[in-house]
Design a protein around this motif. Structure first.
Motif, mmCIF file in Angstrom:
data_model
loop_
_atom_site.group_PDB
_atom_site.id
_atom_site.type_symbol
_atom_site.label_atom_id
_atom_site.label_comp_id
_atom_site.label_asym_id
_atom_site.label_seq_id
_atom_site.Cartn_x
_atom_site.Cartn_y
_atom_site.Cartn_z
ATOM 1 N N THR A 199 -2.191 15.074 -7.847
ATOM 2 C CA THR A 199 -3.339 15.001 -7.113
ATOM 3 C C THR A 199 -3.016 13.575 -6.612
ATOM 4 N N LYS A 200 -3.832 13.195 -5.449
ATOM 5 C CA LYS A 200 -3.711 11.840 -5.079
ATOM 6 C C LYS A 200 -4.700 10.967 -5.951
ATOM 7 N N VAL A 201 -4.261 9.644 -5.865
ATOM 8 C CA VAL A 201 -5.236 8.614 -6.742
ATOM 9 C C VAL A 201 -5.757 7.807 -5.605
ATOM 10 N N SER A 202 -6.974 7.053 -5.930
ATOM 11 C CA SER A 202 -7.392 6.298 -5.089
ATOM 12 C C SER A 202 -6.860 4.944 -4.792
ATOM 13 N N HIS A 203 -6.897 4.077 -3.867
ATOM 14 C CA HIS A 203 -6.158 2.923 -3.453
ATOM 15 C C HIS A 203 -6.070 1.805 -4.622
ATOM 16 N N GLU A 204 -7.365 1.710 -4.940
ATOM 17 C CA GLU A 204 -7.542 0.782 -6.165
ATOM 18 C C GLU A 204 -6.462 1.304 -7.535
ATOM 19 N N ARG A 205 -6.822 2.643 -7.637
ATOM 20 C CA ARG A 205 -6.008 3.185 -8.934
ATOM 21 C C ARG A 205 -4.333 2.877 -8.655
ATOM 22 N N ALA A 206 -4.036 3.221 -7.383
ATOM 23 C CA ALA A 206 -2.641 3.222 -7.125
ATOM 24 C C ALA A 206 -2.187 1.721 -7.324
ATOM 25 N N VAL A 207 -2.760 0.783 -6.702
ATOM 26 C CA VAL A 207 -2.552 -0.528 -6.714
ATOM 27 C C VAL A 207 -2.588 -0.993 -8.087
ATOM 28 N N GLY A 267 7.161 2.167 -12.351
ATOM 29 C CA GLY A 267 8.478 1.411 -12.301
ATOM 30 C C GLY A 267 8.222 -0.041 -12.330
ATOM 31 N N VAL A 268 9.458 -0.996 -12.475
ATOM 32 C CA VAL A 268 9.406 -2.059 -12.450
ATOM 33 C C VAL A 268 9.640 -2.831 -11.036
ATOM 34 N N PHE A 269 8.911 -3.479 -10.305
ATOM 35 C CA PHE A 269 9.283 -4.143 -8.927
ATOM 36 C C PHE A 269 9.273 -5.471 -9.093
ATOM 37 N N ASN A 270 10.059 -6.142 -8.140
ATOM 38 C CA ASN A 270 10.383 -7.613 -7.984
ATOM 39 C C ASN A 270 9.094 -8.178 -7.995
ATOM 40 N N PRO A 271 8.923 -9.359 -8.855
ATOM 41 C CA PRO A 271 7.628 -9.932 -8.812
ATOM 42 C C PRO A 271 6.998 -10.728 -7.731
ATOM 43 N N LEU A 272 8.142 -11.264 -7.008
ATOM 44 C CA LEU A 272 7.582 -11.757 -5.723
ATOM 45 C C LEU A 272 7.200 -10.803 -4.632
ATOM 46 N N LEU A 273 7.757 -9.672 -4.594
ATOM 47 C CA LEU A 273 7.315 -8.759 -3.581
ATOM 48 C C LEU A 273 6.001 -8.141 -4.243
ATOM 49 N N LEU A 274 5.611 -7.999 -5.552
ATOM 50 C CA LEU A 274 4.293 -7.607 -6.121
ATOM 51 C C LEU A 274 3.314 -8.824 -5.539
ATOM 52 N N GLU A 275 3.624 -10.068 -5.500
ATOM 53 C CA GLU A 275 2.640 -10.946 -5.151
ATOM 54 C C GLU A 275 2.238 -10.862 -3.401
ATOM 55 N N CYS A 276 3.356 -10.468 -2.928
ATOM 56 C CA CYS A 276 3.254 -10.172 -1.506
ATOM 57 C C CYS A 276 2.395 -9.069 -1.245
ATOM 58 N N LYS A 292 -5.592 -5.441 3.050
ATOM 59 C CA LYS A 292 -5.409 -5.044 4.462
ATOM 60 C C LYS A 292 -4.737 -3.595 4.643
ATOM 61 N N ILE A 293 -4.091 -3.168 3.469
ATOM 62 C CA ILE A 293 -3.510 -1.903 3.634
ATOM 63 C C ILE A 293 -4.816 -0.917 3.170
ATOM 64 N N LYS A 294 -5.590 -1.301 2.515
ATOM 65 C CA LYS A 294 -6.784 -0.227 2.168
ATOM 66 C C LYS A 294 -7.503 -0.134 3.729
ATOM 67 N N GLU A 295 -7.886 -1.453 4.337
ATOM 68 C CA GLU A 295 -8.526 -1.223 5.571
ATOM 69 C C GLU A 295 -7.760 -0.402 6.639
ATOM 70 N N SER A 296 -6.450 -0.424 6.627
ATOM 71 C CA SER A 296 -5.787 0.230 7.619
ATOM 72 C C SER A 296 -5.711 1.586 7.368
ATOM 73 N N ALA A 300 0.220 -7.834 -3.364
ATOM 74 C CA ALA A 300 -1.331 -8.393 -3.673
ATOM 75 C C ALA A 300 -1.943 -9.052 -2.618
ATOM 76 N N ASP A 301 -1.283 -9.703 -1.720
ATOM 77 C CA ASP A 301 -1.708 -10.682 -0.902
ATOM 78 C C ASP A 301 -2.198 -9.641 0.253
ATOM 79 N N ILE A 302 -1.497 -8.754 0.617
ATOM 80 C CA ILE A 302 -1.858 -7.695 1.704
ATOM 81 C C ILE A 302 -2.628 -6.233 1.325
#
Length: 132
Positions: A92-100, A109-118, A125-129, A120-122
């Motif tokens: 079942t799906k999780v909320s935006h907040e839980r997914a983040v 999984g592990v993602f690029n730290p710079l990509l994770l910063e990007c 906006k993702i949630k609003e969209s 976090a910055d948006i």
């Protein structure tokens, strides 16, 4: 919560799912007249490596870090976010907040730290969209 989203699927089905990366890459590789096109090269990178993880625990090649093209890294992060926030047969799906939170906490999984910063910055906006 089970963080291996495919755990509820059978082993044979899991192996079949993992072939989609190479199937897409093979199709693009056979597009001989267009091999030098930037779009085809980027599409190939995404198809083949969007399930690779920054720490090398992905598939199909187990590459890591900057070996993974940034195009595939971006699609990988987006794919995980959408998978978490969408209902699936096996979860079942999780909320935006839980997914983040799950993405930040490396539960998916592990993602690029710079990509994770990007990300976090948006993320607001993702949630609003996504709010209809």
């Amino acid at each position: 919560r089970d963080t291996d989203r495919s755990r509820g699927l059978g082993d044979v089905y899991k192996r079949q799912i993992k072939t989609h990366t190479m199937t897409g890459a093979d199709i693009l590789e056979r597009m001989m007249p267009y091999q030098d096109e930037a779009l085809i090269k980027t599409a190939y990178e995404i198809c083949r490596w969007h399930h690779e993880r920054y720490d090398g625990n992905g598939y199909p090649d187990g590459i890591s870090g900057e070996e993974i093209p940034i195009s595939a890294q971006i699609v990988s992060l987006a794919d995980v976010y959408v998978a978490l926030t969408s209902d699936r047969v096996y979860q079942t799906k999780v909320s935006h907040e839980r997914a983040v939170e799950m993405i930040r906490n490396r539960e998916c999984g592990v993602f690029n730290p710079l990509l994770l910063e990007c990300f976090a910055d948006i993320e607001k906006k993702i949630k609003e969209s996504l709010t209809f």
